[in-house]
Design a protein around this motif. Structure first.
Motif, mmCIF file in Angstrom:
data_model
loop_
_atom_site.group_PDB
_atom_site.id
_atom_site.type_symbol
_atom_site.label_atom_id
_atom_site.label_comp_id
_atom_site.label_asym_id
_atom_site.label_seq_id
_atom_site.Cartn_x
_atom_site.Cartn_y
_atom_site.Cartn_z
ATOM 1 N N MET A 1 0.798 -1.132 0.023
ATOM 2 C CA MET A 1 -0.083 0.007 0.176
ATOM 3 C C MET A 1 1.002 1.319 0.008
ATOM 4 N N ASP A 2 0.609 2.307 -1.029
ATOM 5 C CA ASP A 2 1.556 3.285 -0.970
ATOM 6 C C ASP A 2 0.531 4.651 -0.313
ATOM 7 N N LYS A 3 1.270 5.681 -0.173
ATOM 8 C CA LYS A 3 0.643 6.932 0.729
ATOM 9 C C LYS A 3 1.032 7.859 -0.410
ATOM 10 N N PHE A 4 -0.336 8.912 -0.535
ATOM 11 C CA PHE A 4 -0.014 9.941 -1.102
ATOM 12 C C PHE A 4 -0.638 11.191 -0.681
ATOM 13 N N ALA A 5 -0.049 12.240 -0.677
ATOM 14 C CA ALA A 5 -0.628 13.578 -0.094
ATOM 15 C C ALA A 5 -0.577 14.520 -1.441
ATOM 16 N N PHE A 6 -1.790 14.721 -1.616
ATOM 17 C CA PHE A 6 -2.251 15.612 -2.602
ATOM 18 C C PHE A 6 -2.287 17.175 -1.891
ATOM 19 N N PHE A 7 -1.417 17.866 -2.340
ATOM 20 C CA PHE A 7 -1.495 19.505 -2.061
ATOM 21 C C PHE A 7 -2.061 20.032 -3.034
ATOM 22 N N ALA A 8 -3.302 20.457 -3.005
ATOM 23 C CA ALA A 8 -3.864 21.346 -3.695
ATOM 24 C C ALA A 8 -3.764 22.754 -3.798
ATOM 25 N N PHE A 9 -3.169 23.444 -4.758
ATOM 26 C CA PHE A 9 -2.890 24.635 -4.701
ATOM 27 C C PHE A 9 -3.870 25.517 -5.657
ATOM 28 N N ASN A 10 -4.356 24.905 -6.645
ATOM 29 C CA ASN A 10 -5.203 25.658 -7.691
ATOM 30 C C ASN A 10 -6.382 25.840 -7.252
ATOM 31 N N GLY A 11 -7.102 26.876 -7.299
ATOM 32 C CA GLY A 11 -8.363 27.437 -6.841
ATOM 33 C C GLY A 11 -9.451 27.328 -7.698
ATOM 34 N N ASP A 12 -9.130 26.638 -8.845
ATOM 35 C CA ASP A 12 -10.258 26.454 -9.808
ATOM 36 C C ASP A 12 -10.909 24.991 -9.466
ATOM 37 N N LEU A 13 -12.165 25.000 -9.387
ATOM 38 C CA LEU A 13 -12.942 24.067 -8.971
ATOM 39 C C LEU A 13 -12.968 22.804 -9.777
ATOM 40 N N MET A 14 -12.912 22.974 -11.103
ATOM 41 C CA MET A 14 -12.656 21.786 -12.009
ATOM 42 C C MET A 14 -11.392 20.958 -11.637
ATOM 43 N N CYS A 15 -10.315 21.763 -11.466
ATOM 44 C CA CYS A 15 -9.092 21.106 -11.211
ATOM 45 C C CYS A 15 -9.067 20.374 -9.876
ATOM 46 N N PHE A 16 -9.604 20.906 -8.943
ATOM 47 C CA PHE A 16 -9.743 20.366 -7.693
ATOM 48 C C PHE A 16 -10.546 19.091 -7.618
ATOM 49 N N GLN A 17 -11.476 18.969 -8.600
ATOM 50 C CA GLN A 17 -12.327 18.031 -8.612
ATOM 51 C C GLN A 17 -11.660 16.806 -9.159
ATOM 52 N N HIS A 18 -10.575 16.927 -9.942
ATOM 53 C CA HIS A 18 -9.480 15.887 -10.311
ATOM 54 C C HIS A 18 -8.762 15.390 -8.809
ATOM 55 N N VAL A 19 -8.409 16.137 -7.915
ATOM 56 C CA VAL A 19 -7.794 15.728 -6.952
ATOM 57 C C VAL A 19 -8.912 14.929 -6.171
ATOM 58 N N LEU A 20 -9.984 15.224 -5.937
ATOM 59 C CA LEU A 20 -10.913 14.358 -5.190
ATOM 60 C C LEU A 20 -11.140 13.135 -5.764
ATOM 61 N N LEU A 21 -11.147 13.182 -7.031
ATOM 62 C CA LEU A 21 -11.410 11.897 -7.997
ATOM 63 C C LEU A 21 -10.181 10.959 -7.693
ATOM 64 N N ASN A 22 -8.919 11.408 -7.526
ATOM 65 C CA ASN A 22 -7.617 10.628 -7.538
ATOM 66 C C ASN A 22 -7.517 10.115 -6.240
ATOM 67 N N ALA A 23 -7.929 11.164 -5.417
ATOM 68 C CA ALA A 23 -7.750 10.530 -3.749
ATOM 69 C C ALA A 23 -8.709 9.314 -3.567
ATOM 70 N N LEU A 24 -10.190 9.844 -4.022
ATOM 71 C CA LEU A 24 -10.701 8.487 -3.796
ATOM 72 C C LEU A 24 -10.507 7.314 -4.636
ATOM 73 N N ASP A 25 -10.218 7.321 -5.677
ATOM 74 C CA ASP A 25 -9.880 6.251 -6.334
ATOM 75 C C ASP A 25 -8.640 5.355 -5.769
ATOM 76 N N LEU A 26 -7.676 6.305 -5.443
ATOM 77 C CA LEU A 26 -6.397 5.577 -4.632
ATOM 78 C C LEU A 26 -6.804 4.932 -3.524
ATOM 79 N N ALA A 27 -7.848 5.655 -2.699
ATOM 80 C CA ALA A 27 -8.279 5.204 -1.485
ATOM 81 C C ALA A 27 -8.877 3.671 -1.557
ATOM 82 N N GLU A 28 -9.698 3.741 -2.773
ATOM 83 C CA GLU A 28 -10.846 2.578 -2.889
ATOM 84 C C GLU A 28 -9.838 1.339 -3.352
#
Length: 112
Positions: A1-28
């Protein structure tokens, strides 16, 4: 199991949506993922808290959202709101969350 920390700097909601999707996918898929709001992204907390964004609330429920930058929240005028959420504010590095603490805990850093 790997561990990832997403530092989201971009204030664009569309960009942040990809942070959410990737974090959820990795966790799943059995990995550990954390999301850290930094920079302009700290302004998204209020928008997301008042939204019906299912990915945001799923990430929050699964405790993937680790923290919000205290210094950026203050600088960008959202500190008061962000303090009222149940998401911790961090600022151990001149008011900002330190990547080093995540690296020390074995996390791979991803910035978006």
């Amino acid at each position: 199991m790997d561990k990832f920390a997403f530092f989201a700097f971009n204030g664009d909601l569309m960009c942040f949506q990809h942070v959410l999707l990737n974090a959820l996918d990795l966790a799943e898929k059995g990995h550990e993922a954390k999301i850290i709001f930094e920079g302009e992204a700290v302004k998204l907390v209020q928008k997301l808290e008042k939204s019906t964004n299912k990915h945001y609330f799923a990430a929050k429920e699964k405790e993937l959202i680790d923290s919000i930058c205290k210094a950026c929240s203050a600088k960008l005028g959202v500190l008061e709101f962000n303090q009222k959420t149940d998401i911790p504010l961090k600022g151990e590095m001149s008011g900002h969350p330190a990547m080093e603490s995540y690296i020390k805990d074995g996390y791979k850093i991803i910035t978006m």
